[in-house]
Design a protein around this motif. Structure first.
Motif, PDB file in Angstrom:
ATOM      1  N   ILE B 223       0.863  -1.191   0.000  1.00  0.00           N
ATOM      2  CA  ILE B 223       0.000   0.000   0.000  1.00  0.00           C
ATOM      3  C   ILE B 223       0.894   1.233   0.000  1.00  0.00           C
ATOM      4  CG2 ILE B 223      -2.051  -1.018   1.046  1.00  0.00           C
ATOM      5  CD1 ILE B 223      -1.035   0.112   3.757  1.00  0.00           C
ATOM      6  N   HIS B 224       0.322   2.355  -0.415  1.00  0.00           N
ATOM      7  CA  HIS B 224       1.104   3.586  -0.572  1.00  0.00           C
ATOM      8  C   HIS B 224       0.316   4.764  -0.008  1.00  0.00           C
ATOM      9  CE1 HIS B 224       3.050   0.814  -3.270  1.00  0.00           C
ATOM     10  NE2 HIS B 224       1.927   0.717  -3.958  1.00  0.00           N
ATOM     11  N   GLY B 262      -4.123  10.770   3.967  1.00  0.00           N
ATOM     12  CA  GLY B 262      -5.412  10.231   3.540  1.00  0.00           C
ATOM     13  C   GLY B 262      -5.346   9.850   2.081  1.00  0.00           C
ATOM     14  N   GLY B 263      -5.982   8.760   1.729  1.00  0.00           N
ATOM     15  CA  GLY B 263      -5.934   8.327   0.335  1.00  0.00           C
ATOM     16  C   GLY B 263      -4.650   7.586   0.039  1.00  0.00           C
ATOM     17  N   ARG B 264      -4.428   7.372  -1.230  1.00  0.00           N
ATOM     18  CA  ARG B 264      -3.320   6.521  -1.652  1.00  0.00           C
ATOM     19  C   ARG B 264      -2.477   7.171  -2.744  1.00  0.00           C
ATOM     20  NH1 ARG B 264      -3.675   3.734   2.343  1.00  0.00           N
ATOM     21  NH2 ARG B 264      -4.705   1.719   2.461  1.00  0.00           N
ATOM     22  N   GLY B 265      -1.200   6.833  -2.742  1.00  0.00           N
ATOM     23  CA  GLY B 265      -0.334   7.160  -3.869  1.00  0.00           C
ATOM     24  C   GLY B 265      -0.350   5.998  -4.847  1.00  0.00           C
ATOM     25  N   LEU B 266       0.567   6.047  -5.764  1.00  0.00           N
ATOM     26  CA  LEU B 266       0.634   5.025  -6.803  1.00  0.00           C
ATOM     27  C   LEU B 266       1.962   4.308  -6.719  1.00  0.00           C
ATOM     28  CD1 LEU B 266      -0.517   7.280  -9.760  1.00  0.00           C
ATOM     29  CD2 LEU B 266      -1.927   5.618  -8.546  1.00  0.00           C
ATOM     30  N   SER B 267       1.947   3.036  -7.068  1.00  0.00           N
ATOM     31  CA  SER B 267       3.190   2.300  -7.138  1.00  0.00           C
ATOM     32  C   SER B 267       3.935   2.706  -8.397  1.00  0.00           C
ATOM     33  CB  SER B 267       2.892   0.803  -7.177  1.00  0.00           C
ATOM     34  OG  SER B 267       4.091   0.105  -7.418  1.00  0.00           O
TER      35      SER B 267
END
Lengths: 497, 390
Positions: B223-224, B262-267
Motif C-alpha cells: 500500500i502507498h 489520507g488516500g493513496r499514492g501510486l506504485s
C-alpha cells in the motif's frame, strides 16, 4: 501510444527564448501547441516584460540594452503566434506524471494530458550563502534584474554586485545605466581565469566584446571593479550597510544599502525528474541534469528538453535548442522535417557548448566556497538549517547522500523544496564527506514543484470528479471548466458528513 | 571476491522493526548482522505519517502496543534522541452517531489496557478544539498517545544498534536466503555471504517474497499511503487526529507544519511509490474542511512510501512454520511505527529466550493457510489502521 487516435496537442512549458522558438517551429509545421508559462507575459527571465499596464513605460533599449532587438523580436513573434497557439500565461505546472500535467491558473488546478512535452523551464540563480546573506537588502543577481525589468525599480540606491559570471557585469551595467549608484563590482574569478578562457571566448567575439564593453563602461563611470575577491560577510542588521571581502591580501569594506549576489545559474529540472527522466552529473554545471541527446530528446519518450532548464547555455543557445527540440518532436511524430535546418542548429548548438565551456572557465565556480563558510551560516532559510547542522549530520550520523541529509536535517524540506538551497547543501555535504559533488546524489523532488494553496479549486476529468464526490466533496460546475469535459470540485465547500 | 560473515542472527531489513531487533539483540550480547537494501529507516519506517497511537488498534495488538508505549517513553535512553516524540493525545473523530457508538464500543472493549479513552461530544470539542470543521460531532481522546518524527526515529534505531555492536550493512540487497540444514545462508549477489543460526525476516513490503522462499506463501500486498505537509502555520493543533472509519489523519509539528494523510499514492515500479494525482484533490478538500486554520495555507510537499499490507490488517509476527530459527515480522499494514520497537524486542526474546510473554498468536504466518481464511475475512472490512500509519 494509440496510433488510431489523433495525437494530443503538444505542450510547451515555459515562454522564454526556448519555449517561444519551439512554439514557432511547431506552428510552422501546422501544429497548435499549448504554451504554459508561469509569468504574466512572455519573454522568460532574460526578456521579461514589464506589466502590461500604464506606468511601465521604459523602452526596450533601456530594459534590455544590447539585447533589445532580440527581446523585441521574440515578443513580436509571440504576438504573431497568438492565433495559432493556446497560450496560457500565469500557469504554474506543479505536478506531472504519466502523461498528465497538473496546472494551477487563476486559483483553479486542472489536468492537462500530453503525449509530447517540451520542457523549457529555465533557470534561477545558484545561491551560495555567506555570513549575513539573510540581511534585508541582499538579492540574487537575477532577482536584482527582475526588479529592474519587471518592477522598474532598483534594489537599493547604492548597490554592490558580487559573485561571478557574465550576469555580474551585465546587471551592474544595467543598474548604472538606469541611474542607480553602483558602489563596486566584486568578482570571485581572476584575470588569470579569463586569460585561460580567452581562446574559447574568441569563438564568440560579439559576446566577448559586450563583456569587455560593460567592464570598460563601468570603469569609465567610476565603478570600482575588483577581481579574485573572497566574500567575507554582509554587514548590517535591519538593512545592508556594507559588504566585506578579501582582495589581494587585505580586507575591503564597501558601504552600500543593497547587494546583488550570484554565482552562476542552476537549471529548473524538477518537472523533468517527475516525468521520470534519467539524470547524469554534469561537471561543467556542477549539477545533476536530465540526460538528452543533441536534439533535446530526454530518456522518456515524448519528453523534450530545451533552454537553460536542460543545461545552462544562455538565451541565444536557448532559442536554438527550443527550435531543435521542436524539430525532434516533429520528427518523432512522423512529420516531415527540414533535416538541413536541424543539422545547422546542431552545429550552432555545439558551438555554443564550446563557448559556454569557455565562459565557465572565465568565471569558475569558487571551489573553496564550502570550506569558506562557518558553521553558523544558514544554508536553508525556509527551515533554518545551518552549515554546522549539515556537517554534524555527516560526523554524527554518517550521512553521505543528499536525500538522507534532507531526511535527517530538514534541509530542502521547506517552501522551496531544495530549489534554492539544494546546490549549496550538496556542496557542503560533498566537502564534509571529502568527495566531489557528483558523489552525493541529487534531491528527489516531490510535488508540488512550488507551494500550492490548499484551498485551490481542482478541476478534474468527469470520472475522477465522480470518485471525489463519492469521497465526500461536493461538486459544482464552473463556467471555465464547462467548455471542456471537465467538472470542478469546489473544495471550499468541504465534505459531506 | 565474496566477503563472508559468520554470526548468530542475520536480519533482512533495516526498518524500525529490523533495527530495533538488532538493537535489543546487541544489547543482550548476541552477535547480529543486519542487511538493508537501501539505507536504514528510509522506506516505510522513515516516511510514514508518524502517528504513535494505541487507540484504534485491534484487540489482538494490545499486548504489543502497550509494551511499545512503555518503550516509547524511554526513547532517548534507547536511541539517543527524542525523535520529536510528543504525547500530544490522539483524538479519533466521529462524523455520525454510528461512529460515536463504534468509539464507545471500542472504549469498553479496551478497558484495562491503560488507554484511558474519554468520549467527547461536540460541545467539548468546541471548548478544546474550536478549529475543527463542522462535520465532526464528537470524538474519543487517548491522552497519552502522540506522534513523532519517523525520519529521525527509524534511522536512529539502526544507529543505536550499530553503537551497541550490531553489524549494519546498508546498500546491501539480499538476493538469496536459504537454510542448508544447519545454517541460514544469506547472500547479496556475489559480494557478501552471511551465515547465521537465526534469520529475522523484517523486509517490509518485500518480506512476503522471502517467506515464500521458505515455503510460506502469504497474501502480502503493498500500500502507498498519501501524505502531505503544509508550510509552517501558527500552532493551533496539539493533538494528533484520526477519523473513525478512516479517510484523513493530521498532526502539527512544533515548527508549525501540518502533516496530513489520507488516500493513496501510486506504485512506481514496486520499489518506489509516488503521490500520483488521483487522491490529491480529495485530500486537499478534506483537510481544508476539517481544519479551519488551514484555509489560506499552502501545501509544500506530497509524498508516499511502500508498505506491506495484510488482508486482515494485522502483521505477521512470530516463528516460521517450516524452518526452525526463522522468524517473521512484516505486513504491518500502515500501522507498524508505534509497535515497531516492541516487535523488535519480541523478536529478540524469541531468539534469545525461545519465547515471549507478549501474545502474538494472532499474528502467526499460517493463519492464511487454511481454506477457511477467505471465509473468515470476506471483503476485508475497511479499517482505519490501513490509512493511518502509526
Amino acid at each position: 501510444m494509440n496510433s488510431t487516435r489523433a495525437p494530443l496537442q503538444p505542450v510547451i512549458i515555459g515562454a522564454g527564448p526556448a519555449g517561444i522558438r519551439a512554439a514557432q517551429a511547431l506552428v510552422a509545421a501546422g501544429l497548435r501547441p499549448r504554451v504554459l508559462d508561469e509569468s504574466a507575459r512572455a519573454g522568460g527571465q532574460i526578456y521579461r516584460q514589464p506589466p502590461a499596464v500604464p506606468g511601465f513605460m521604459r523602452a526596450p533599449a533601456t530594459l534590455y540594452g544590447f539585447e533589445h532587438r532580440k527581446a523585441s523580436r521574440l515578443h513580436r513573434l509571440m504576438a504573431e503566434l497568438a492565433p495559432n497557439i493556446d497560450y496560457e500565461p500565469g500557469s504554474m505546472v506543479w505536478n506531472l506524471s504519466d502523461g498528465v500535467l497538473d496546472v494551477l491558473r487563476d486559483g483553479v488546478s486542472r489536468q492537462v494530458p500530453y503525449q509530447h512535452l517540451i520542457l523549457a523551464t529555465g533557470a534561477t540563480d545558484r545561491v551560495l550563502p555567506m555570513p549575513g546573506w539573510l540581511t534585508p537588502g541582499v538579492y540574487t543577481l537575477g532577482g536584482a534584474q527582475v526588479a529592474l525589468k519587471y518592477q522598474g525599480c532598483a534594489i537599493g540606491s547604492e548597490v554592490v554586485f558580487m559573485g561571478t559570471g557574465p550576469l555580474l557585469y551585465l546587471v551592474a551595467y544595467q543598474y548604472a545605466k538606469a541611474g542607480a549608484r553602483v558602489a563596486a563590482v566584486l568578482d570571485t574569478a581572476s584575470f588569470g581565469d579569463r586569460l585561460a578562457a580567452l581562446p574559447g571566448l574568441l569563438r564568440a567575439p560579439v559576446l566577448l566584446a559586450k563583456g569587455l564593453y560593460y567592464m570598460a563602461w563601468l570603469r569609465r563611470h567610476g565603478v570600482a571593479l575588483h577581481e579574485q575577491v573572497r566574500p567575507l560577510r554582509v554587514v548590517g542588521t535591519t538593512r545592508v550597510e556594507a559588504v566585506e571581502c578579501e582582495s589581494g591580501g587585505h580586507t575591503l569594506s564597501i558601504p552600500c544599502d543593497a547587494l546583488g549576489y550570484g554565482l552562476g545559474l542552476r537549471s529548473e529540472t524538477q518537472l523533468a525528474s517527475l516525468a521520470g527522466c534519467r539524470y547524469a552529473y554534469h561537471a561543467r554545471d556542477r549539477a545533476w541534469l536530465p540526460v538528452r541527446d543533441a536534439a533535446g530528446r530526454s530518456s522518456v519518450s515524448g519528453v523534450y528538453l530545451a533552454g537553460d532548464g536542460a543545461a545552462i547555455a544562455g538565451a541565444d543557445a536557448a532559442e536554438l535548442s527550443g527550435e531543435r527540440a521542436a524539430l525532434a518532436l516533429l520528427q518523432d511524430m512522423g512529420s516531415p522535417v527540414d533535416l538541413k535546418r536541424a543539422g545547422r542548429l546542431d552545429g550552432k548548438l555545439l558551438r555554443w557548448q564550446r563557448i559556454r565551456d569557455a565562459l565557465e572557465r572565465a568565471f569558475p565556480f569558487p571551489e573553496v566556497w564550502a570550506d569558506s563558510i562557518t558553521d553558523d551560516v544558514m544554508i536553508c532559510r525556509c527551515e533554518e538549517i545551518s552549515a554546522g547542522t549539515l556537517r554534524a549530520s555527516v560526523a554524527g550520523q554518517g550521512t553521505q547522500e543528499l536525500n538522507r541529509l534532507k531526511a535527517l536535517t530538514r534541509v530542502g524540506m521547506g517552501r522551496c523544496q531544495g530549489r534554492m538551497c539544494g546546490a549549496a547543501a550538496a556542496e557542503v555535504l560533498a566537502r564534509a564527506c571529502g568527495v566531489g559533488p557528483d558523489q552525493v546524489g541529487r534531491l528527489r523532488p516531490q510535488p508540488p514543484v512550488k507551494p500550492i494553496p490548499i484551498h485551490m479549486m481542482v478541476a478534474m476529468p468527469a470520472a475522477a470528479a465522480t470518485a471525489a464526490s463519492a469521497l465526500g466533496a461536493s461538486t459544482a460546475v464552473s463556467a471555465k471548466a464547462a467548455k471542456s469535459v471537465e467538472r470542478t470540485v469546489d473544495l471550499s465547500q468541504g465534505g459531506q458528513p | 571476491m565474496m566477503e563472508r560473515i559468520n554470526t548468530e542472527v542475520v536480519i533482512i531489513g533495516g526498518g524500525i522493526v529490523g533495527a530495533s531487533a538488532a538493537l535489543f539483540l546487541s544489547r543482550r550480547g548476541v552477535p547480529v548482522t543486519l542487511l538493508e537494501a537501501a539505507v536504514c529507516g528510509a522506506k516505510a519506517s522513515g516516511v510514514n505519517y508518524g502517528g504513535v497511537r494505541r487507540q484504534g488498534r485491534p484487540l489482538e495488538q494490545m499486548g504489543l502496543t502497550c509494551r511499545a508505549h512503555e518503550l516509547w517513553a524511554q526513547l532517548p535512553a534507547l536511541i539517543g534522541t527524542d525523535g520529536e516524540y510528543v504525547r500530544s493525545g490522539h483524538l479519533k473523530l466521529a462524523r455520525s452517531e454510528a461512529d460515536m457508538t463504534a468509539l464507545e464500543t471500542y472504549r469498553q472493549a479496551t478497558r484495562g489496557h491503560g488507554m484511558h479513552l474519554r468520549l467527547l461530544d461536540r460541545a467539548e470539542l468546541n471548548r478544546h478544539y474550536g478549529w475543527l470543521g463542522e462535520e465532526v460531532i464528537g470524538g474519543s481522546l487517548c491522552p497519552d498517545d502522540g506522534h513523532a518524527n519517523p525520519r529521525l526515529v527509524s534511522p536512529a534505531f539502526a544507529l543505536a544498534a550499530k553503537a551497541a555492536g550490531a553489524v549494519i550493512r546498508e546498500s546491501t540487497s539480499v538476493t538469496s536466503a536459504v537454510h542448508d540444514g544447519r545454517h541460514f545462508i544469506v547472500r547479496s549477489d556475489n559480494t557478501l555471504e552471511v551465515r547465521a543460526s537465526y534469520l529475522l525476516n523484517c523486509a517490509g513490503a518485500w518480506a512476503g517474497h522471502f517467506a515464500e522462499g521458505f515455503g510460506e506463501v502469504v497474501p502480502e500486498t503493498s500500500i502507498h499511503p498519501l501524505m502531505m505537509v503544509t508550510e509552517p502555520l501558527p500552532l493551533f493543533m496539539g493533538v494528533s487526529l484520526g477519523m473513525q472509519g478512516g479517510g484523513i489523519y493530521a498532526r502539527q509539528v512544533a515548527r508549525g507544519n501540518c502533516v496530513i494523510g489520507g488516500g493513496r499514492g501510486l506504485s512506481a515500479d514496486g520499489n518506489y511509490a509516488r503521490p500520483g494525482q488521483n487522491d490529491i484533490p480529495a485530500l486537499l478538500g478534506k483537510a481544508a474542511s476539517l481544519l479551519k486554520p488551514l484555509r489560506g495555507a499552502q501545501v509544500i510537499r506530497f509524498w508516499t512510501g511502500v508498505e506491506g499490507n495484510m488482508p486482515d490488517h494485522n502483521p505477521v509476527v512470530g516463528p516460521s512454520r517450516t524452518t526452525p530459527g526463522l522468524f517473521h515480522a512484516f505486513g504491518f499494514s500502515g500501522a507498524g511505527f508505534q509497535i515497531g520497537p516492541a516487535v523488535g524486542e519480541v523478536l529478540a526474546q524469541l531468539v534469545a529466550d525461545g519465547h515471549t510473554d507478549i501474545p502474538i498468536d494472532a499474528f502467526r504466518i499460517d493463519r492464511y493457510a487454511a481454506a477457511a481464511h477467505e471465509a473468515a475475512c470476506p471483503g476485508h472490512p475497511f479499517r482505519e489502521q490501513t490509512l493511518e500509519a502509526s
